[in-house]
Design a protein around this motif. Sequence first.
Motif: not given
Length: 185
Positions: A128-152
Amino acid sequence: MTLSIRAEKQLLEKLRAGKKSAVHQWFKNFAPYLQRVANSQVSSRADAEEIVQETFINCLKQLPLFQGKSRLRTWMVSILKHEIADYYRKRYAKKAIKTIPLANTLLAKPVKNSSETSQLVSQALAKMTGERRELLMMKYVDKKKVKEIASAWSKTVKSIESELYRAREEFRQLYEHLEAAQARV
């Protein structure tokens, strides 16, 4: 009850000055009308009430930008309509997400060998492209909320939701391709 233009300007001055009594008066004057509009557009009364609350919050945030070129109620209704559109956009996104969640992609067939599945997941993520891979990892591995990711990431919640959708779709396609390639071997 509609305020006169003069009363509206006075209310705006008090709101901008941070007067608590002005917030109460503002809510008392405009909430019933906004609630009727929201109730006519949204079937759930609880959701409509939440949308009205969000409208007031967003109006407060945007108050310094309000130039008074329209009536206050007109401006607030335009913000309410954006909130209603966001409500339906999020509702649609949730339905779309439920139709292609990662778990369904991985568990559509019985898992015969979890290490093979794990390997396929790792391979798909690696491709996967780096940003999308990182996004999935943050959401599903790190269990971050969309709002937290958006802020980060200094992005809007809507843009992160869109990116998550595209990331899941990219993952699904890569996973299915790798799975098909493995089946041919």
